[in-house]
Design a protein around this motif. Structure first.
Motif, mmCIF file in Angstrom:
data_model
loop_
_atom_site.group_PDB
_atom_site.id
_atom_site.type_symbol
_atom_site.label_atom_id
_atom_site.label_comp_id
_atom_site.label_asym_id
_atom_site.label_seq_id
_atom_site.Cartn_x
_atom_site.Cartn_y
_atom_site.Cartn_z
ATOM 1 N N THR A 249 85.696 32.774 56.283
ATOM 2 C CA THR A 249 85.903 33.484 57.352
ATOM 3 C C THR A 249 84.388 33.517 58.106
ATOM 4 N N LEU A 250 83.674 33.562 57.416
ATOM 5 C CA LEU A 250 82.046 33.712 58.068
ATOM 6 C C LEU A 250 81.338 32.274 58.229
ATOM 7 N N LEU A 251 81.739 31.373 57.237
ATOM 8 C CA LEU A 251 81.221 29.920 57.208
ATOM 9 C C LEU A 251 79.725 30.101 56.993
ATOM 10 N N PRO A 252 79.155 30.699 56.102
ATOM 11 C CA PRO A 252 77.571 30.963 55.975
ATOM 12 C C PRO A 252 76.789 29.762 55.491
ATOM 13 N N ILE A 253 77.289 28.904 55.005
ATOM 14 C CA ILE A 253 76.752 27.687 54.492
ATOM 15 C C ILE A 253 76.310 26.716 55.577
ATOM 16 N N TYR A 254 76.798 26.836 56.842
ATOM 17 C CA TYR A 254 76.338 26.037 58.000
ATOM 18 C C TYR A 254 75.283 26.763 58.796
ATOM 19 N N PHE A 255 75.042 28.036 58.686
ATOM 20 C CA PHE A 255 74.216 28.539 59.476
ATOM 21 C C PHE A 255 72.934 27.940 59.863
ATOM 22 N N PHE A 256 72.091 28.087 58.662
ATOM 23 C CA PHE A 256 70.705 27.537 58.702
ATOM 24 C C PHE A 256 70.818 26.034 59.048
ATOM 25 N N THR A 257 71.711 25.311 58.658
ATOM 26 C CA THR A 257 71.680 23.945 58.785
ATOM 27 C C THR A 257 71.706 23.770 60.364
ATOM 28 N N LEU A 258 72.551 24.336 61.090
ATOM 29 C CA LEU A 258 72.480 24.406 62.562
ATOM 30 C C LEU A 258 71.101 24.685 62.923
ATOM 31 N N ILE A 259 70.404 25.671 62.624
ATOM 32 C CA ILE A 259 68.824 25.842 63.194
ATOM 33 C C ILE A 259 68.257 25.154 62.567
ATOM 34 N N GLY B 260 88.081 30.529 60.262
ATOM 35 C CA GLY B 260 86.510 30.501 60.150
ATOM 36 C C GLY B 260 86.092 30.878 61.777
ATOM 37 N N ILE B 261 87.007 31.498 62.662
ATOM 38 C CA ILE B 261 86.525 31.831 64.339
ATOM 39 C C ILE B 261 85.267 32.741 64.214
ATOM 40 N N PRO B 262 85.445 33.705 63.513
ATOM 41 C CA PRO B 262 84.031 34.718 63.175
ATOM 42 C C PRO B 262 82.964 33.992 63.039
ATOM 43 N N GLY B 263 83.047 32.932 61.898
ATOM 44 C CA GLY B 263 81.964 32.477 61.455
ATOM 45 C C GLY B 263 81.227 31.428 62.602
ATOM 46 N N MET B 264 82.147 30.729 63.336
ATOM 47 C CA MET B 264 81.863 29.905 64.520
ATOM 48 C C MET B 264 81.301 30.914 65.545
ATOM 49 N N LEU B 265 81.603 31.880 65.718
ATOM 50 C CA LEU B 265 81.098 32.651 66.863
ATOM 51 C C LEU B 265 79.665 33.031 66.518
ATOM 52 N N ASP C 244 94.463 15.478 52.514
ATOM 53 C CA ASP C 244 95.778 14.858 53.142
ATOM 54 C C ASP C 244 97.082 16.299 53.185
ATOM 55 N N ASN C 245 96.222 17.506 53.715
ATOM 56 C CA ASN C 245 96.838 18.647 53.801
ATOM 57 C C ASN C 245 96.423 19.282 55.265
ATOM 58 N N PHE C 246 97.011 18.977 56.316
ATOM 59 C CA PHE C 246 96.697 19.552 57.542
ATOM 60 C C PHE C 246 96.473 21.011 57.528
ATOM 61 N N PHE C 247 97.207 21.895 57.099
ATOM 62 C CA PHE C 247 97.352 23.070 56.841
ATOM 63 C C PHE C 247 95.891 23.729 56.293
ATOM 64 N N LEU C 248 95.601 23.051 55.244
ATOM 65 C CA LEU C 248 94.209 23.306 54.439
ATOM 66 C C LEU C 248 93.011 22.585 55.355
ATOM 67 N N ALA C 249 93.264 21.560 55.973
ATOM 68 C CA ALA C 249 92.149 20.885 56.674
ATOM 69 C C ALA C 249 91.708 22.041 57.994
ATOM 70 N N VAL C 250 92.635 22.913 58.591
ATOM 71 C CA VAL C 250 92.381 23.411 59.744
ATOM 72 C C VAL C 250 92.051 24.644 59.402
ATOM 73 N N GLN C 251 91.551 24.899 58.068
ATOM 74 C CA GLN C 251 91.229 26.358 57.658
ATOM 75 C C GLN C 251 90.230 27.005 58.480
ATOM 76 N N ASP C 252 89.194 26.104 58.946
ATOM 77 C CA ASP C 252 87.853 26.669 59.641
ATOM 78 C C ASP C 252 88.494 27.394 60.884
ATOM 79 N N PHE C 253 89.518 26.604 61.292
ATOM 80 C CA PHE C 253 89.857 27.124 62.772
ATOM 81 C C PHE C 253 91.081 28.262 62.557
ATOM 82 N N ARG C 254 91.605 28.382 61.442
ATOM 83 C CA ARG C 254 92.573 29.560 61.071
ATOM 84 C C ARG C 254 91.872 30.792 60.706
#
Length: 169
Positions: free
Chosen positions: A44-54, A148-153, A136-146
């Motif tokens: 939900t929060l996608l924390p592993i990406y935050f400091f990479t962005l910074i 992770g929106i709070p994490g992206m915000l 090879d699973n679209f539903f799993l691949a779009v998990q961040d959009f399903r």
């Protein structure tokens, strides 16, 4: 909204590259541990990406790439999170994030909400395509959009706030 800032592109031959990368990797180790205290905090929060962005936006592609690659691997080795099955997708997305953030900073030449939004949307869309090809699973691949929106915000607004706070460094 834009804020002028000192943005860098540190080379691999500079010791600061590795020091900053280690600092951001430490952040990418601590933040996920905090987020995993919340149920589904990781997806939900996608924390592993935050400091990479910074790291990539402020200090360039090389610091960002080191952070992007080391953070998931060290987290996996220390805590078995992310699990091995999703590690390739996270490494790809992290690398894409580092590239997109460094490129956006290079062209924007300042801290911009619109540039950060472009970074987040681009690495997520391209990363989702790679993840779909891997699993090879679209539903799993779009998990961040399903989920992770709070994490992206958090990446968008929290990243902007942190970059503004360290703008003059």
């Amino acid at each position: 909204m834009e804020t002028s800032a000192k943005l860098y592109s540190l080379p691999f031959g500079n010791v600061k590259t590795y020091l900053f990368a280690l600092l951001f990797v430490a952040g990418n180790i601590a933040l996920p541990q905090l987020c995993h205290l919340v149920p589904t905090g990781g997806p939900t929060l996608l924390p592993i990406y935050f400091f990479t962005l910074i790291a990539a936006y402020k200090y360039g592609f090389k610091v960002g790439l080191l952070t992007a690659l080391l953070s998931p691997v060290v987290n996996h080795l220390l805590f078995a999170m992310p699990v091995a099955a999703v590690l390739p997708a996270i490494l790809i997305k992290s690398g894409l994030l580092a590239g997109a953030a460094a490129l956006a900073a290079r062209y924007a030449k300042n801290i911009s909400l619109s540039a950060l939004l472009g970074v987040i949307i681009s690495y997520q869309i391209v990363g989702t395509a790679f993840e779909w090809a891997l699993c090879d699973n679209f539903f799993l691949a779009v998990q961040d959009f399903r989920m992770g929106i709070p994490g992206m915000l958090i990446q968008w607004f929290g990243g902007y706030a942190l970059l503004k706070a360290i703008a003059r460094i």
